[in-house]
Scaffold this motif. Sequence first.
Motif, PDB file in Angstrom:
ATOM      1  N   HIS A 184       0.817  -1.216   0.000  1.00 27.80           N
ATOM      2  CA  HIS A 184       0.000   0.000   0.000  1.00 27.80           C
ATOM      3  C   HIS A 184       0.853   1.271   0.000  1.00 27.80           C
ATOM      4  O   HIS A 184       0.380   2.322  -0.458  1.00 27.80           O
ATOM      5  N   GLN A 226      -6.410  -3.057  -4.369  1.00 26.69           N
ATOM      6  CA  GLN A 226      -5.752  -1.852  -3.866  1.00 26.69           C
ATOM      7  C   GLN A 226      -5.658  -0.784  -4.948  1.00 26.69           C
ATOM      8  O   GLN A 226      -5.907   0.411  -4.692  1.00 26.69           O
ATOM      9  N   VAL A 268      -9.088   0.727  -5.463  1.00 18.56           N
ATOM     10  CA  VAL A 268      -9.436   1.655  -4.380  1.00 18.56           C
ATOM     11  C   VAL A 268      -8.716   2.984  -4.572  1.00 18.56           C
ATOM     12  O   VAL A 268      -9.314   4.066  -4.432  1.00 18.56           O
ATOM     13  N   ALA A 308      -9.242  -1.626   1.349  1.00 14.56           N
ATOM     14  CA  ALA A 308      -8.696  -2.639   0.441  1.00 14.56           C
ATOM     15  C   ALA A 308      -8.594  -3.991   1.132  1.00 14.56           C
ATOM     16  O   ALA A 308      -8.921  -5.034   0.542  1.00 14.56           O
TER      17      ALA A 308
END
Length: 362
Positions: free
Chosen positions: A38, A301, A304, A320
């Motif tokens: 992330h 991810q 998102v 996520a």
Amino acid sequence: MSRAGLARAAPAAGAAAQQNAFNLLRIVAALAVIFSHHFPITGTEPPSWLHSNMVGGVAVMTFFTISGYLVMLSWQREPHLRVFAGKRLLRLWPGMLVAVLADMLLFGPVFTSLPLRDFLTHPDSLEHWRNLLLVKAYVNMPGVFAGNPLAGLMNGPLWTIPMELLCYGALAAAGVAGILRSRPMATAVGLTYIGFFLVWRNADLTGTMRHWFEYPAYFVYGSLIALYRDAFIAHARRLLALLAPVAAILFFALQLEHTAGLLLLPPVLIHAGLQRGRLFERLHRLGDPSYGIYLLGCPIQQAVQATWPQLGFAPGMLLAMGLATLAGYASWHVVEGPALRLKRFLSQPPHRDAVELQRPGA
């Protein structure tokens, strides 16, 4: 133990497996991969005290260690190549099918900047289908997530699956060659590979990360623990008490981080995974979403980030993780779990001599 004895022992072994913590460890590892990814996906600089890439690396090491342990036990229970290969393919391929279809037919068409026809017929998109062969075929995809910090990235974790398959193939080859019938021989071969990695492919000594050698070393270590399963269970605490200070010296005093990790992490993980409790049994009943989380987490991810770029790091990551967990459970219950139930058709029938002895008058 006789074949009949093994059959009687199987339900008890299955019940014990449902109470261990391996499912929980795999779920945590899959979520740790999302956490690690992330930072680059959102263009966020990790805090100075956090080695985020190491978090993701340890998560993958967790998968390979647990896989080595459980897959070795699977070979020991039923040492037949056809059965072993069928079981391994039923574990890897259905989840990969879900991931590739989601990449190509959901995330790609929704988040590419290209016209749909151009996206589907682009050479990179066509190459993505080759992941269904469980070979190293991952490439960035055309026009996807163009506004994200990692534009073009669809599904980074796919590259590790061929490595997992390679480990399965090496273990099966050792089994077919008769190496696994001799514990001393199997131990010697396993330690030889680990020694090869530590001396010639270890980033601590070479300065270069060589994951295609490092992650299999964790698989081999997990397999070796399976070979000595009973002794390990009996003496795990004492073993960890001996290894922990050595690993600490390697890690903190000598800066040999990769060496220290390989020394200590696999026995810690297997010892933790063998813990039993009602919580683990309840979690087992829900299914195993870890593979789906791992394979679907990255495109989720990216989606998102593309849809809600204004979200902060923590809210976007938690969203996520939640969506990936739901997708992982859906993949398990709709595709992976039903596929694994086909394993019963692979079981080796009783030997003909055993059947003859069971006939009246034989």
